[in-house]
Design a protein around this motif. Structure first.
Motif, PDB file in Angstrom:
ATOM      1  N   GLU A  65      83.672  10.328  12.841  1.00 28.27           N
ATOM      2  CA  GLU A  65      85.048  10.615  13.237  1.00 28.27           C
ATOM      3  C   GLU A  65      85.944   9.492  12.758  1.00 28.27           C
ATOM      4  O   GLU A  65      85.640   8.318  12.942  1.00 28.27           O
ATOM      5  CB  GLU A  65      85.157  10.716  14.761  1.00 28.27           C
ATOM      6  N   GLY A  85      90.143   8.775  12.841  1.00 27.02           N
ATOM      7  CA  GLY A  85      91.506   9.219  13.123  1.00 27.02           C
ATOM      8  C   GLY A  85      91.555  10.676  13.565  1.00 27.02           C
ATOM      9  O   GLY A  85      92.438  11.423  13.159  1.00 27.02           O
ATOM     10  N   GLY A  86      90.577  11.091  14.374  1.00 31.57           N
ATOM     11  CA  GLY A  86      90.557  12.436  14.915  1.00 31.57           C
ATOM     12  C   GLY A  86      90.025  13.481  13.932  1.00 31.57           C
ATOM     13  O   GLY A  86      89.925  14.661  14.259  1.00 31.57           O
ATOM     14  N   GLN A  87      89.694  13.039  12.703  1.00 36.13           N
ATOM     15  CA  GLN A  87      89.157  13.995  11.728  1.00 36.13           C
ATOM     16  C   GLN A  87      87.699  13.681  11.458  1.00 36.13           C
ATOM     17  O   GLN A  87      87.281  12.529  11.485  1.00 36.13           O
ATOM     18  CB  GLN A  87      89.935  13.893  10.417  1.00 36.13           C
ATOM     19  N   THR A  88      86.925  14.719  11.215  1.00 36.73           N
ATOM     20  CA  THR A  88      85.521  14.509  10.878  1.00 36.73           C
ATOM     21  C   THR A  88      85.411  14.254   9.373  1.00 36.73           C
ATOM     22  O   THR A  88      85.819  15.091   8.560  1.00 36.73           O
ATOM     23  CB  THR A  88      84.696  15.747  11.252  1.00 36.73           C
TER      24      THR A  88
END
Lengths: 239, 444
Positions: free
Chosen positions: A16, A18-21
């Motif tokens: 993960e 910054g909130g993105q995978t």
């Protein structure tokens, strides 16, 4: 047909950010035979370093299998991984990672302390390896008194000190000028010729001269050389 | 990893950050020195107090007297409650009659029960031209050795007309006809000498009546620094007769009881237990041991408080160590990653960083012990000069010691400071040990 030296099946590493995978590796299957010189190529962010660290047991995969000589790294606990690294792995890093307060000799001998080797034989073996990389006369110098190329040769000697089956190098020429860079490539090639399995992660195309096998990575996937070239060309056109 | 390699590696790591290690260790030095000095001071105080209290009496003796109402509140309440007869303690005082003495003798652990009685009138003792008013005690035994006293000269045995005196008794003799400017005579040598005792009473018209008694000194007791040093011991029966003569009445010990009884206990450890038992029977029991115990408890509390003050300094030092180690681990994150890459287990990393923290604690402790010991010696010298001056002004013997550092204290302080160091390094070292190798290697 015997088992391959390295066998990687469905290897994924997601994390993960910054909130993105981020899918650093997204389903990689590779088999590498013993005694080969493999070069892993790929642009930055392609997941090639991640592959090297997973292979070296310095990081844990999200899923998939990594087996070296049949030993499953993905199933080992941290302690077993540390012992495995001690026994079977030698690492060479882009930034050398020498301990600045120690001499070249002490740096080379350092890993043997954890293996519990007696002080006298540590010294003897470290001197032998420094001689092998052509730095016997620099044994008592500290890293700050050595050039980049010399530091990297100390690091290679250190990687060999526990007599590993597999030498993993992460951009070993990345911090070096062309001349020192090719000297390091020759040292690594000599290791391969001496019968060791070597895997180098790089985006330096000159390294491929020495390679017996090449792996191309793009966005966490293995691609063919043709696909890789096409993508590289495309990227240049965009610029 | 071998222990010797670990020690060498830790020493090397500490020596490459000398300034920081020294600054951090100074906190430990101060804390340890404070512990050593303050606890030494408390121990020194206890020793000199015990020295002064030494001779307060034989620790195996319990002095029992009737519990007169109003005297010593808690004793009365215990007597009233424990007596159980339902009578108010102040109205009817339990007396030390012969039957009560038999009860005392029946208590397990009691070796002997010896009644004693003061001479109730003034008594002047005369020897040649010297005289002295002395403290005379009649004792209900044939041998003073039963009280634990031994003879310096002659015997401890008593008999009619024979007395045994304390060692300082001769020093109280003086020449009443000494002219001013005349050199006072030295204390008389009383052993094996005949002395005259003059017992004085007054009749109803206020006329003085004297009675002379001839006595032979058959023994001088060894020094105890207690009551017996200035006491003249006589057989109880003779003192009783003198008291009957001076008080013009007869004493019946079966009815009136004795003034005081000494209960001698075989085992020192049982003294307090037996004293409590006697108190519960409705008597006043005093043992020097309970007194000493109270004083010693006070000094133990003092040591803990003093040690605690030092420990606060050590606590502050511990926070310093934790801070230094946390900083060090941040700076050396890459090094930790490398150690793990070349095969160091989490345990190895933990041991290295705990070792460094313990090393700082040890070095600080060593400095603190040395400074603390030197300072204690210095205080000792200064205090002895001051106390000796005080003692010579006010009279009395000066204490022989002010600050005392027993061997266990520096050893304890050193071990403790090392443990404090190790403990404060625990959290940073655990963080270092559990770092994910790849993240540590890539840390910038």
């Amino acid at each position: 047909m015997g088992k391959p030296f390295i066998r990687i099946v469905g290897l994924k590493k997601h994390f993960e950010m910054g909130g993105q995978t981020v899918r650093a590796l997204d389903g990689v299957d590779v088999e590498i035979e013993a005694g080969t010189f493999t070069v892993v190529m790929g642009p930055s962010g392609s997941g090639k370093s991640t592959l090297l660290y997973l292979l070296g047991g310095l990081d844990r995969p999200t899923s998939g299998e990594i087996a070296i000589e049949g030993e499953r790294l993905d199933q080992m606990d941290e302690n077993a991984l540390a012992l495995f690294r001690r026994r079977a792995m030698g690492f060479v890093f882009q930034s050398f990672n020498l301990v600045t307060s120690m001499t070249a000799l002490e740096n080379v001998a350092f890993p043997m302390q954890f293996a519990g080797v007696a002080a006298a034989s540590r010294r003897e073996r470290a001197l032998g390896l420094l001689n092998q990389v052509g730095l016997a006369n620099r044994a008592d110098h500290r890293p700050s008194e050595l050039s980049g190329g010399q530091q990297q040769r100390v690091a290679i000697a250190r990687a060999l000190v526990n007599n590993p089956k597999l030498v993993l190098a992460d951009e070993p020429t990345g911090n070096l000028d062309t001349t020192s860079g090719s000297a390091i490539m020759h040292v690594l090639s000599d290791l391969h010729k001496a019968g060791r399995t070597v895997l180098v992660v790089t985006h330096d195309p000159r390294m491929t001269r020495f390679a017996t096998h090449k792996i191309h990575l793009l966005d966490g996937h293995i691609v063919t050389e043709a696909e890789y070239e096409a993508a590289a060309l495309e990227a240049m056109q965009v610029e | 990893m071998k222990f010797l390699d670990l020690v060498r590696l830790v020493a090397g790591n500490l020596s490459r950050r000398k300034a920081r290690v020294a600054l951090t260790a100074i906190g430990v030095v101060i804390g340890t020195a404070a512990v050593v000095i303050l606890v030494s001071l408390a121990i020194g105080l206890q020793q000199s107090a015990n020295e002064q209290l030494y001779g307060i009496g034989d620790l195996t003796q319990i002095q029992v007297s009737p519990s007169y109402g109003g005297e010593g509140g808690p004793v009365v309440s215990v007597g009233g409650g424990g007596g159980g007869g339902g009578f108010p303690a102040s109205d009817e005082v339990k007396l030390l009659t012969n039957s009560v003495l038999e009860e005392f003798r029946a208590i397990p652990g009691v070796e002997s029960v010896i009644p004693r009685e003061y001479l109730m009138s003034g008594a002047l003792m005369k020897f040649q031209k010297m005289e002295s008013y002395v403290n005379i005690i009649g004792i209900g035994t044939d041998d003073i050795a039963d009280l634990g006293d031994s003879a310096e000269q002659g015997t401890t045995e008593l008999g009619r007309g024979r007395i045994v005196i304390g060692v300082t008794v001769p020093q109280s003799f003086y020449d009443p006809y000494l002219r001013p400017g005349q050199e006072p005579s030295p204390p008389p040598e009383l052993f094996d000498q005949q002395v005259q005792m003059v017992v004085i009473k007054y009749d109803s018209n206020g006329n003085e009546i004297r009675k002379n008694v001839a006595l032979r000194v058959t023994g001088v007791l060894a020094e105890t620094r207690g009551e017996s040093d200035w006491t003249v011991y006589m057989p109880l029966e003779q003192v009783k007769q003198l008291n009957e003569w001076s008080q013009n009445r007869r004493f019946n010990y079966n009815k009136d009881g004795y003034g005081m009884v000494i209960v001698k206990v075989g085992d020192v450890d049982k003294v307090i237990e037996i004293a409590d038992q006697i108190t519960a029977m409705g008597f006043q029991a005093f043992t020097p041991q309970s007194f000493l115990e109270g004083i010693n408890n006070f000094f133990i509390v003092l040591q803990i408080i003093f040690g605690g003050v030092g420990a606060i300094a050590l606590l502050v030092a511990a926070i310093g160590i934790a801070n230094t180690m946390a900083m060090s681990i941040l700076e050396r994150t890459k090094e930790i990653g490398l150690m793990k890459a070349v095969g160091a287990t989490n345990r190895d990393v933990l041991a290295i960083f705990l070792g460094e923290a313990a090393g700082i604690g040890f070095l600080g402790g060593l400095g603190g012990v040395i400074i603390g010991w030197l300072a204690s010696q210095g205080i000792n010298v200064l205090a002895m000069v001051y106390l000796a001056n005080q003692a010579s002004e006010q009279g009395g013997a000066p204490p022989s010691i002010a600050v005392s550092t027993p061997l266990w204290l520096p050893i304890f302080a050193l071990v403790f400071s090392t443990l404090v160091g190790m403990f404060s390094g625990l959290y940073p070292a655990l963080r270092a040990a559990t770092m994910i190798p790849v993240l540590a290697l890539k840390y910038e």
